[in-house]
Design an enzyme around this catalytic site. Sequence first.
Site, PDB file in Angstrom:
ATOM      1  N   LYS A   1      37.434 -11.636 -11.421  1.00 48.77           N
ATOM      2  CA  LYS A   1      36.721 -12.891 -11.694  1.00 48.77           C
ATOM      3  C   LYS A   1      36.231 -13.475 -10.376  1.00 48.77           C
ATOM      4  O   LYS A   1      37.017 -13.759  -9.473  1.00 48.77           O
ATOM      5  CB  LYS A   1      37.625 -13.887 -12.415  1.00 48.77           C
ATOM      6  CG  LYS A   1      36.878 -15.133 -12.828  1.00 48.77           C
ATOM      7  CD  LYS A   1      37.655 -15.955 -13.833  1.00 48.77           C
ATOM      8  CE  LYS A   1      36.951 -17.230 -14.199  1.00 48.77           C
ATOM      9  NZ  LYS A   1      35.668 -17.021 -14.868  1.00 48.77           N
TER      10      LYS A   1
ATOM     11  N   GLY B   1      35.541 -21.726 -15.886  1.00 50.28           N
ATOM     12  CA  GLY B   1      34.796 -22.681 -16.714  1.00 50.28           C
ATOM     13  C   GLY B   1      35.744 -23.488 -17.587  1.00 50.28           C
ATOM     14  O   GLY B   1      35.540 -24.682 -17.810  1.00 50.28           O
TER      15      GLY B   1
ATOM     16  N   ARG C   1      32.001  -4.853 -23.698  1.00 50.52           N
ATOM     17  CA  ARG C   1      33.458  -5.050 -23.861  1.00 50.52           C
ATOM     18  C   ARG C   1      33.761  -5.986 -25.021  1.00 50.52           C
ATOM     19  O   ARG C   1      34.560  -5.665 -25.905  1.00 50.52           O
ATOM     20  CB  ARG C   1      34.061  -5.612 -22.560  1.00 50.52           C
ATOM     21  CG  ARG C   1      34.239  -4.565 -21.492  1.00 50.52           C
ATOM     22  CD  ARG C   1      34.500  -5.182 -20.147  1.00 50.52           C
ATOM     23  NE  ARG C   1      33.323  -5.924 -19.697  1.00 50.52           N
ATOM     24  CZ  ARG C   1      33.081  -6.274 -18.439  1.00 50.52           C
ATOM     25  NH1 ARG C   1      33.953  -5.984 -17.504  1.00 50.52           N
ATOM     26  NH2 ARG C   1      31.979  -6.921 -18.110  1.00 50.52           N
ATOM     27  N   MET C   2      33.114  -7.144 -25.044  1.00 48.39           N
ATOM     28  CA  MET C   2      33.353  -8.093 -26.139  1.00 48.39           C
ATOM     29  C   MET C   2      32.727  -7.588 -27.434  1.00 48.39           C
ATOM     30  O   MET C   2      33.314  -7.705 -28.507  1.00 48.39           O
ATOM     31  CB  MET C   2      32.769  -9.462 -25.786  1.00 48.39           C
ATOM     32  CG  MET C   2      33.650 -10.300 -24.902  1.00 48.39           C
ATOM     33  SD  MET C   2      35.243 -10.651 -25.657  1.00 48.39           S
ATOM     34  CE  MET C   2      34.788 -11.872 -26.885  1.00 48.39           C
TER      35      MET C   2
ATOM     36  N   HIS D   1      43.558 -15.863 -13.230  1.00 47.03           N
ATOM     37  CA  HIS D   1      42.728 -14.823 -13.836  1.00 47.03           C
ATOM     38  C   HIS D   1      42.879 -13.515 -13.070  1.00 47.03           C
ATOM     39  O   HIS D   1      43.384 -13.491 -11.952  1.00 47.03           O
ATOM     40  CB  HIS D   1      41.251 -15.245 -13.843  1.00 47.03           C
ATOM     41  CG  HIS D   1      40.922 -16.214 -14.940  1.00 47.03           C
ATOM     42  ND1 HIS D   1      41.154 -17.569 -14.808  1.00 47.03           N
ATOM     43  CD2 HIS D   1      40.407 -16.034 -16.183  1.00 47.03           C
ATOM     44  CE1 HIS D   1      40.791 -18.181 -15.935  1.00 47.03           C
ATOM     45  NE2 HIS D   1      40.331 -17.276 -16.781  1.00 47.03           N
TER      46      HIS D   1
ATOM     47  N   PRO E   1      31.031 -21.022 -25.998  1.00 43.56           N
ATOM     48  CA  PRO E   1      31.396 -20.298 -24.778  1.00 43.56           C
ATOM     49  C   PRO E   1      32.856 -19.842 -24.791  1.00 43.56           C
ATOM     50  O   PRO E   1      33.230 -18.996 -23.985  1.00 43.56           O
ATOM     51  CB  PRO E   1      31.178 -21.327 -23.657  1.00 43.56           C
ATOM     52  CG  PRO E   1      30.409 -22.444 -24.276  1.00 43.56           C
ATOM     53  CD  PRO E   1      30.670 -22.412 -25.741  1.00 43.56           C
ATOM     54  N   ASN E   2      33.667 -20.408 -25.688  1.00 45.42           N
ATOM     55  CA  ASN E   2      35.064 -19.979 -25.773  1.00 45.42           C
ATOM     56  C   ASN E   2      35.490 -19.898 -27.235  1.00 45.42           C
ATOM     57  O   ASN E   2      35.599 -20.916 -27.913  1.00 45.42           O
ATOM     58  CB  ASN E   2      35.954 -20.964 -25.013  1.00 45.42           C
ATOM     59  CG  ASN E   2      37.307 -20.363 -24.706  1.00 45.42           C
ATOM     60  OD1 ASN E   2      37.784 -19.494 -25.427  1.00 45.42           O
ATOM     61  ND2 ASN E   2      37.915 -20.820 -23.640  1.00 45.42           N
ATOM     62  N   PHE E   3      35.725 -18.674 -27.701  1.00 46.98           N
ATOM     63  CA  PHE E   3      36.131 -18.483 -29.096  1.00 46.98           C
ATOM     64  C   PHE E   3      37.649 -18.442 -29.259  1.00 46.98           C
ATOM     65  O   PHE E   3      38.141 -18.170 -30.347  1.00 46.98           O
ATOM     66  CB  PHE E   3      35.533 -17.183 -29.660  1.00 46.98           C
ATOM     67  CG  PHE E   3      34.160 -17.355 -30.223  1.00 46.98           C
ATOM     68  CD1 PHE E   3      33.941 -18.161 -31.326  1.00 46.98           C
ATOM     69  CD2 PHE E   3      33.077 -16.703 -29.668  1.00 46.98           C
ATOM     70  CE1 PHE E   3      32.673 -18.321 -31.860  1.00 46.98           C
ATOM     71  CE2 PHE E   3      31.797 -16.860 -30.194  1.00 46.98           C
ATOM     72  CZ  PHE E   3      31.600 -17.669 -31.295  1.00 46.98           C
TER      73      PHE E   3
END
Length: 267
Positions: free
Chosen positions: A160, A166, A15-16, A156, A127-129
């Site tokens: 999830k 996080g 997906r990413m 969310h 971990p988070n862009f």
Amino acid sequence: MTATIRVVVTGAAGRMGREMTKGLLQADDIEVVGAVDRVAAGTDIGTLNGLQPAGVSISDDLAAVIRAARPRVLVDFTVAAAALANARLAVEEGVSPVIGTTGMSTAQLDELHQLCEARQVGAVVAPNFSLGAILMMHFARQAARYFPRAEIIEMHHEQKIDAPSGTALKTAELMAGAMEAVPPLPAGEEKVPGARGGAYRGLAVHSLRLPGAIAHQEVIFGGQGQLLTIRHDTTGREAFLPGLLLAVRQVLHLKGLVYGLENLLEL
Ligand code: NAD
């Protein structure tokens, strides 16, 4: 004309991986020269992402792709169990990893750090862009110094599994670190157990799981006669692209590992 940055994507069928490959293919200064995944071998990455054929097909052999395509950067959105092995292969060949995969252990990060130092290769693990989420955490940390109390509400999608997120945990950690002392939560009777949320580092955190939601967070500060709300909403995976592009461009100027996108920004 400056040369384009040659990039290989691992996890390109995920997906990413798909969303980020699409964005990388559309960036003028970047050339996607290879794509790797355990599935979808042979599929053209342009066609896969609704674009013109890119002339690059998914392979299941990262070592061979690195040798043949000579990338400068490896973008990884796979699983924690694979990310370090992929990064090792890259660093050994002088290729800089940019890892978005979450869940790498401290021991794995230490190993990658040492490998990068030894080879004098830059690497980014983020971990988070999402730039918005990073700024939300930064502003929450700043505000925490000036308000006596705060609570975090995160929301969310229903799939999830873990709670709180996080990002909520990291926000609470940053805020607790900035506050002189986290005051105890006000005492009171919970008529429904859990109604006041969970406490992390002394801060109440509330987790909502709803269809229609993607990833959202509010940090609400309370003071005398005023409330301050800092809110971030992720409405699509495109949210991660500007941060990824920034990391791909900056990693070439680094030596060693940088952990966290916030450390590439001037905050
Ligand atoms: P996904 O399951 O859709 O995709 C993962 C892909 O990796 C799959 O196509 C799988 O076949 C492939 N893969 C697994 N092992 C591999 C290997 N050894 N070599 C090559 N490919 C391999 O998952 P996703 O939703 O795309 O998420 C991927 C990762 O990105 C997760 O760790 C997730 O938490 C993380 N993530 C990070 C950010 C960020 O901002 N950094 C944002 C969202 C998700």
